[in-house]
Motif scaffolding. Structure first.
Motif, PDB file in Angstrom:
ATOM      1  N   THR A 294     -12.087 -80.950 -47.657  1.00 47.39           N
ATOM      2  CA  THR A 294     -11.374 -80.094 -46.705  1.00 47.39           C
ATOM      3  C   THR A 294     -12.345 -79.050 -46.177  1.00 47.39           C
ATOM      4  O   THR A 294     -13.533 -79.052 -46.520  1.00 47.39           O
ATOM      5  CB  THR A 294     -10.149 -79.429 -47.355  1.00 47.39           C
ATOM      6  OG1 THR A 294      -9.365 -78.813 -46.332  1.00 47.39           O
ATOM      7  CG2 THR A 294     -10.536 -78.403 -48.390  1.00 47.39           C
ATOM      8  N   THR A 295     -11.851 -78.124 -45.367  1.00 43.29           N
ATOM      9  CA  THR A 295     -12.691 -77.058 -44.814  1.00 43.29           C
ATOM     10  C   THR A 295     -12.729 -75.894 -45.799  1.00 43.29           C
ATOM     11  O   THR A 295     -11.733 -75.201 -45.997  1.00 43.29           O
ATOM     12  CB  THR A 295     -12.139 -76.575 -43.460  1.00 43.29           C
ATOM     13  OG1 THR A 295     -12.045 -77.691 -42.568  1.00 43.29           O
ATOM     14  CG2 THR A 295     -13.053 -75.523 -42.852  1.00 43.29           C
ATOM     15  N   ASN A 318      -6.348 -78.739 -43.618  1.00 48.07           N
ATOM     16  CA  ASN A 318      -6.209 -79.631 -42.467  1.00 48.07           C
ATOM     17  C   ASN A 318      -5.028 -80.575 -42.633  1.00 48.07           C
ATOM     18  O   ASN A 318      -4.453 -81.036 -41.652  1.00 48.07           O
ATOM     19  CB  ASN A 318      -7.497 -80.431 -42.263  1.00 48.07           C
ATOM     20  CG  ASN A 318      -8.702 -79.522 -42.050  1.00 48.07           C
ATOM     21  OD1 ASN A 318      -8.686 -78.664 -41.174  1.00 48.07           O
ATOM     22  ND2 ASN A 318      -9.740 -79.701 -42.865  1.00 48.07           N
ATOM     23  N   THR A 319      -4.676 -80.836 -43.902  1.00 47.23           N
ATOM     24  CA  THR A 319      -3.486 -81.612 -44.222  1.00 47.23           C
ATOM     25  C   THR A 319      -2.818 -80.949 -45.426  1.00 47.23           C
ATOM     26  O   THR A 319      -3.441 -80.171 -46.164  1.00 47.23           O
ATOM     27  CB  THR A 319      -3.813 -83.078 -44.570  1.00 47.23           C
ATOM     28  OG1 THR A 319      -4.519 -83.120 -45.819  1.00 47.23           O
ATOM     29  CG2 THR A 319      -4.657 -83.735 -43.488  1.00 47.23           C
ATOM     30  N   ASP A 322      -4.528 -81.000 -48.997  1.00 47.30           N
ATOM     31  CA  ASP A 322      -5.922 -80.566 -49.139  1.00 47.30           C
ATOM     32  C   ASP A 322      -6.160 -79.666 -50.341  1.00 47.30           C
ATOM     33  O   ASP A 322      -7.214 -79.746 -50.989  1.00 47.30           O
ATOM     34  CB  ASP A 322      -6.380 -79.838 -47.870  1.00 47.30           C
ATOM     35  CG  ASP A 322      -6.706 -80.785 -46.737  1.00 47.30           C
ATOM     36  OD1 ASP A 322      -6.570 -82.021 -46.944  1.00 47.30           O
ATOM     37  OD2 ASP A 322      -7.086 -80.318 -45.646  1.00 47.30           O
TER      38      ASP A 322
END
Length: 414
Positions: A294-295, A318-319, A322
């Motif tokens: 993920t970020t 992002n989802t 995550d």
């Protein structure tokens, strides 16, 4: 290290102690009361010593030359490719460990311990640098704690299998970025290239008579790790509790190199410098692993979690899944991690009240807590089973995607 001390003094982060102080309990106790670098000018009468060299992130920021908030992200991009330049030979004198202000930190300690010393070892064209605690046995012998399976232990096994001793050189009073590099899990033999990278691209080393090369330091001890064993411990480790007594290999010291009016560096066992050097080198690794799922925005191993057992990971989801993927990635990156909390970008990971707020308002126990039983943890955890089996807990303290408006905190415009 002297240049770094000057930078810390310029930043107002040095406490100078000019009265006479004992190396037995007194200096460690003074250092435990502050996070500033403590400079003892009259330790055991006429010796100089520093403690808390890197006990806060600001000190590492000063050493690196960029802001604290950029440390983890920048270190996650390390390539371990700095230039190591051999500057020649290092002469030695007869060793006398008893002439150094080596500290006894706590009443139940087995004796005086080297705690900041970096052990440089070379064997079979493989080199390593790492910190090991070492108990003073007499004027030219130490007993070391070598963790099984780690590089120094593996090099010793290789040497002993050929009926040889492992040549080593031990530095005390080394630049903090060399110390940090030596505490970091890097590719084999890359500790000094990593240190050189951190210090601007190049570092000088000097060759001891036994062939081992070391960087600039206040004190250098040359010697060999032998097949002989001695009792090592009790010793206070990262949790502030006593680590078990073990049989450790004996190091025979054959030579000593000291600067004029040397400055001895001692690390308080279980203190904040110990915690920072144990845990912070893992933060870039966790950052890299989490960035694969993920970020990731930032990572912190918390002081309250001994700088080693508790982590906070800040992400931008992002989802919806995550955060749980980030939990698993963090555990994979740092196998000694016991509890990890994943938070959103609006949470200050260095403010434990803010992290607790995220747990209080964004966690449902039946959905957001992962409990993983029967896994390997840290051998330093007092509640471990055997030599490290434990239970890990991950907490997803992030907002539910699509419902962010329900979590907006009231604030005033500037």
């Amino acid at each position: 290290m002297r240049e770094f001390i000057k930078k810390m003094r310029d930043a107002g982060l040095v406490d100078d102690i000019y009265e006479e102080v004992s190396s037995v309990y007194q200096a460690p106790k003074i250092a435990s009361k502050t996070n500033k670098l403590v400079f003892f000018h009259k330790l055991d009468g006429d010796k100089k010593s520093v403690m808390n060299v890197t006990s806060i992130r600001k000190s590492l920021s000063i050493a690196l030359g960029y802001p604290e908030e950029d440390i983890v992200k920048n270190l996650s991009k390390a390539e371990y490719n700095g230039n190591v330049v051999n500057r020649g030979k290092l002469y030695m004198i007869q060793p006398d460990l008893l002439s150094l202000p080596i500290m006894k930190h706590y009443p139940k300690d087995a004796g005086r311990y080297l705690t900041s010393a970096i052990v440089f070892s070379e064997y079979g064209n493989i080199s390593n640098a790492s910190i090991h605690r070492m108990l003073v046995l007499d004027k030219n012998h130490l007993a070391a704690r070598l963790v099984e399976g780690r590089h120094t232990h593996n090099l010793l096994k290789s040497a002993l299998s050929n009926n040889e001793k492992l040549p080593v050189a031990i530095t005390i009073g080394t630049h903090p970025l060399v110390t940090f590099a030596s505490c970091t899990r890097v590719p084999e033999g890359k500790e000094m290239p990593f240190a050189a990278e951190l210090m601007g691209g190049e570092i000088s080393v000097f060759e001891c008579p036994n062939g081992v090369k070391v960087p600039d330091a206040e004190i250098v001890l040359e010697g060999y790790i032998t097949g002989e064993k001695a009792t090592e411990g009790p010793f206070v480790d990262i949790t502030g509790t006593y680590d078990p007594v073990r049989q450790g290999p004996v190091i025979e010291i054959t030579g000593m190199h000291i600067k004029d009016d040397p400055i001895y560096h001692g690390i308080l066992p279980g203190g904040n410098e110990h915690k920072l050097l144990m845990g912070m080198p893992y933060e870039p690794k966790i950052y890299r692993y989490v960035s694969g799922v993920t970020t990731v925005r930032n990572v912190s191993l918390t002081t309250g979690g001994c700088g080693y057992l508790h982590g906070v990971v800040q992400i931008r989801k992002n989802t919806q899944g995550d955060a749980k993927n980030a939990i698993m990635a963090a555990f994979a990156a740092h196998t000694s991690l016991k509890h990890v909390v994943v938070v959103d970008e609006d949470i200050d990971i260095y403010n434990m009240e803010d992290v607790e707020y995220a747990i209080a308002t964004r966690v449902r126990g039946d959905e957001d807590i992962m409990v993983i039983k029967g896994v390997r943890g840290s051998s330093l955890d007092p509640c471990r089973i055997g030599d490290g089996m434990n239970v890990k807990v991950g907490v997803d303290a992030t907002m539910v995607m699509g419902k962010e408006d329900e979590f907006i905190r009231a604030e005033w415009d500037d």
